[in-house]
Each structure stands twice: as C-alpha cells, then as structure tokens.
Design a protein around this motif. Structure first.
Motif, PDB file in Angstrom:
ATOM      1  N   LYS A 139       0.844  -1.189   0.000  1.00  0.00           N
ATOM      2  CA  LYS A 139       0.000   0.000   0.000  1.00  0.00           C
ATOM      3  C   LYS A 139       0.882   1.241   0.000  1.00  0.00           C
ATOM      4  CE  LYS A 139      -3.823  -2.340   0.623  1.00  0.00           C
ATOM      5  NZ  LYS A 139      -4.912  -2.362  -0.337  1.00  0.00           N
ATOM      6  N   VAL A 140       0.328   2.335  -0.519  1.00  0.00           N
ATOM      7  CA  VAL A 140       1.024   3.618  -0.539  1.00  0.00           C
ATOM      8  C   VAL A 140       0.137   4.639   0.163  1.00  0.00           C
ATOM      9  CG1 VAL A 140       1.921   5.452  -2.009  1.00  0.00           C
ATOM     10  CG2 VAL A 140       2.169   3.080  -2.709  1.00  0.00           C
ATOM     11  N   GLU A 141       0.719   5.382   1.106  1.00  0.00           N
ATOM     12  CA  GLU A 141      -0.012   6.477   1.739  1.00  0.00           C
ATOM     13  C   GLU A 141       0.255   7.718   0.900  1.00  0.00           C
ATOM     14  OE1 GLU A 141      -0.559   8.760   6.011  1.00  0.00           O
ATOM     15  OE2 GLU A 141       1.256   7.594   5.652  1.00  0.00           O
ATOM     16  N   LEU A 142      -0.775   8.180   0.226  1.00  0.00           N
ATOM     17  CA  LEU A 142      -0.671   9.298  -0.699  1.00  0.00           C
ATOM     18  C   LEU A 142      -1.218  10.550  -0.035  1.00  0.00           C
ATOM     19  CD1 LEU A 142       0.274   9.415  -3.657  1.00  0.00           C
ATOM     20  CD2 LEU A 142      -2.092   9.266  -4.327  1.00  0.00           C
ATOM     21  N   ALA A 143      -0.545  11.683  -0.248  1.00  0.00           N
ATOM     22  CA  ALA A 143      -0.965  12.934   0.374  1.00  0.00           C
ATOM     23  C   ALA A 143      -1.251  13.985  -0.684  1.00  0.00           C
ATOM     24  CB  ALA A 143       0.115  13.448   1.319  1.00  0.00           C
ATOM     25  N   LEU A 144      -2.282  14.761  -0.442  1.00  0.00           N
ATOM     26  CA  LEU A 144      -2.589  15.937  -1.248  1.00  0.00           C
ATOM     27  C   LEU A 144      -1.887  17.101  -0.567  1.00  0.00           C
ATOM     28  CD1 LEU A 144      -4.371  16.733  -3.676  1.00  0.00           C
ATOM     29  CD2 LEU A 144      -6.134  17.346  -2.042  1.00  0.00           C
ATOM     30  N   VAL A 145      -0.953  17.736  -1.277  1.00  0.00           N
ATOM     31  CA  VAL A 145      -0.071  18.711  -0.624  1.00  0.00           C
ATOM     32  C   VAL A 145      -0.026  20.038  -1.379  1.00  0.00           C
ATOM     33  CG1 VAL A 145       1.415  16.940   0.359  1.00  0.00           C
ATOM     34  CG2 VAL A 145       1.976  17.886  -1.870  1.00  0.00           C
ATOM     35  N   ARG A 146       0.386  21.073  -0.624  1.00  0.00           N
ATOM     36  CA  ARG A 146       0.682  22.388  -1.190  1.00  0.00           C
ATOM     37  C   ARG A 146       2.099  22.725  -0.766  1.00  0.00           C
ATOM     38  NH1 ARG A 146      -3.231  25.498   1.018  1.00  0.00           N
ATOM     39  NH2 ARG A 146      -1.936  25.812   2.832  1.00  0.00           N
ATOM     40  N   GLY A 147       2.890  23.268  -1.658  1.00  0.00           N
ATOM     41  CA  GLY A 147       4.283  23.586  -1.360  1.00  0.00           C
ATOM     42  C   GLY A 147       4.429  24.641  -0.290  1.00  0.00           C
ATOM     43  N   ARG A 148       5.445  24.494   0.540  1.00  0.00           N
ATOM     44  CA  ARG A 148       5.725  25.483   1.594  1.00  0.00           C
ATOM     45  C   ARG A 148       6.670  26.531   1.067  1.00  0.00           C
ATOM     46  NH1 ARG A 148       6.127  22.897   7.571  1.00  0.00           N
ATOM     47  NH2 ARG A 148       4.150  21.886   7.319  1.00  0.00           N
ATOM     48  N   LYS A 149       6.510  27.722   1.561  1.00  0.00           N
ATOM     49  CA  LYS A 149       7.433  28.805   1.259  1.00  0.00           C
ATOM     50  C   LYS A 149       8.660  28.665   2.156  1.00  0.00           C
ATOM     51  CE  LYS A 149       4.358  30.852  -1.361  1.00  0.00           C
ATOM     52  NZ  LYS A 149       4.185  30.181  -2.607  1.00  0.00           N
ATOM     53  N   THR A 150       9.742  29.319   1.784  1.00  0.00           N
ATOM     54  CA  THR A 150      10.979  29.231   2.555  1.00  0.00           C
ATOM     55  C   THR A 150      10.789  29.744   3.974  1.00  0.00           C
ATOM     56  OG1 THR A 150      12.210  29.575   0.517  1.00  0.00           O
ATOM     57  CG2 THR A 150      13.415  29.850   2.562  1.00  0.00           C
ATOM     58  N   TRP A 151      10.059  30.827   4.130  1.00  0.00           N
ATOM     59  CA  TRP A 151       9.859  31.376   5.466  1.00  0.00           C
ATOM     60  C   TRP A 151       9.019  30.440   6.317  1.00  0.00           C
ATOM     61  CZ3 TRP A 151       4.937  32.436   7.056  1.00  0.00           C
ATOM     62  CH2 TRP A 151       3.967  32.581   6.061  1.00  0.00           C
ATOM     63  N   ASP A 152       8.090  29.673   5.700  1.00  0.00           N
ATOM     64  CA  ASP A 152       7.311  28.682   6.433  1.00  0.00           C
ATOM     65  C   ASP A 152       8.219  27.603   7.013  1.00  0.00           C
ATOM     66  OD1 ASP A 152       4.761  29.638   6.309  1.00  0.00           O
ATOM     67  OD2 ASP A 152       4.201  28.511   4.512  1.00  0.00           O
ATOM     68  N   LYS A 153       9.176  27.158   6.203  1.00  0.00           N
ATOM     69  CA  LYS A 153      10.104  26.116   6.647  1.00  0.00           C
ATOM     70  C   LYS A 153      10.936  26.613   7.821  1.00  0.00           C
ATOM     71  CE  LYS A 153      10.578  24.507   1.928  1.00  0.00           C
ATOM     72  NZ  LYS A 153      11.490  24.372   0.816  1.00  0.00           N
TER      73      LYS A 153
END
Length: 160
Positions: free
Chosen positions: A119-133
C-alpha cells in the motif's frame, strides 16, 4: 504458510512533511509486476522524487524507485517505470478536481505492507514557502528547549 497480519513499513518520504503542507491523505494499492514485491520485501525502495498524477481518470505514480531484485533474471522490472495506483473512482475524481482547481500536488508519504499487500499512503499537498520552513524549524527548536527545561526542573537540575 500463515497469512501476514499487521503493517510493516518499506519506505518513507521524510522530506515531504518538511517541503509540503499536507492537506489530506489516503491509502492506495499499487500494481506491481515481476520481482518488485521480492525487492520491496528486502526494503529496496525510495520515495524521494516520486509523485502521482491523474491521466484519463486513472491515477499513476512516477519516479518511484524500486531496485532490481538481485537474484532475478532477464525478467527483472524497469527501476523507475510508471505504476498504476488502485483507488475507487470517486476518490480519483475528488482528488483530480482538487488538484486541477487549486494547483495542489500528490506525493507519497510512505509505502508499507498491510496484511501482505503493498500500500502507498498518498498525500494531497501544497508547497511550503521558505519562510514557512524556517518558522517550523524555529517552533520545533523552541518546543525542544521548553521540554528540556521542564525535564531539568523536574529532575532538580540547575537550568542551563
């Protein structure tokens, strides 16, 4: 031979939660051929560059690296071929709409055996900005410092 029970992790995408904001997850089956399952049982897989897309109302995973089985013959599989994901039609349509509307991506978080099936756990994602990281790293460091100070206080040590 007894049936396998439980869940054993094959590979995880540790950078995914750092690079992306996870909005939703789901579990998908995956179509494998040849000696891929034997290679996965040995833990020879990498999700680092993998991603999923929807083509003709079918979900496919690209760049999933499953190493060749060492004791395989000329029938070994291609290492980075595209692989079909097994989901219900309604799940595929729901995620296809969300990806097309808002520019989200689909990234695998982990791959595991669940009762003997991959099985694969798949995620729906949005990219983070550098300042978020950077903000996330600062929060984690602050929480770690607080936990360390509380532990020292409870053990009667002097605060650093």
């Amino acid at each position: 031979m007894a049936k396998e029970r439980g869940r054993s992790v094959i590979a995880t995408n540790r950078k995914a939660r750092h690079l992306y904001v996870v909005l939703d997850t789901l579990e998908a089956g995956i179509v494998l051929v040849g000696n891929e399952v034997k290679s996965l049982r040995l833990g020879h897989a990498s999700l680092v560059e993998a991603f999923a897309t929807v083509d003709d109302h079918e979900m496919w995973m690209y760049n999933l690296h499953i190493a060749e089985y060492a004791m395989g013959s000329w029938t070994n599989h291609a290492v980075r071929r595209k692989r079909k994901l097994l989901l219900h039609r309604a799940q595929i349509l729901k995620w296809e709409l969300r990806v097309n509307e808002s520019g989200l991506s689909m990234v695998p978080l982990s791959m595991y055996f669940h009762d003997g099936r991959v099985k694969v756990e798949l995620a729906l994602v949005r990219g983070r900005k550098t300042w978020d990281k950077r903000h996330e790293l600062a929060e984690r460091d602050a929480e770690r410092d607080i936990a360390r100070a509380m532990s020292d206080h409870l053990k009667g040590r002097r605060v650093r």
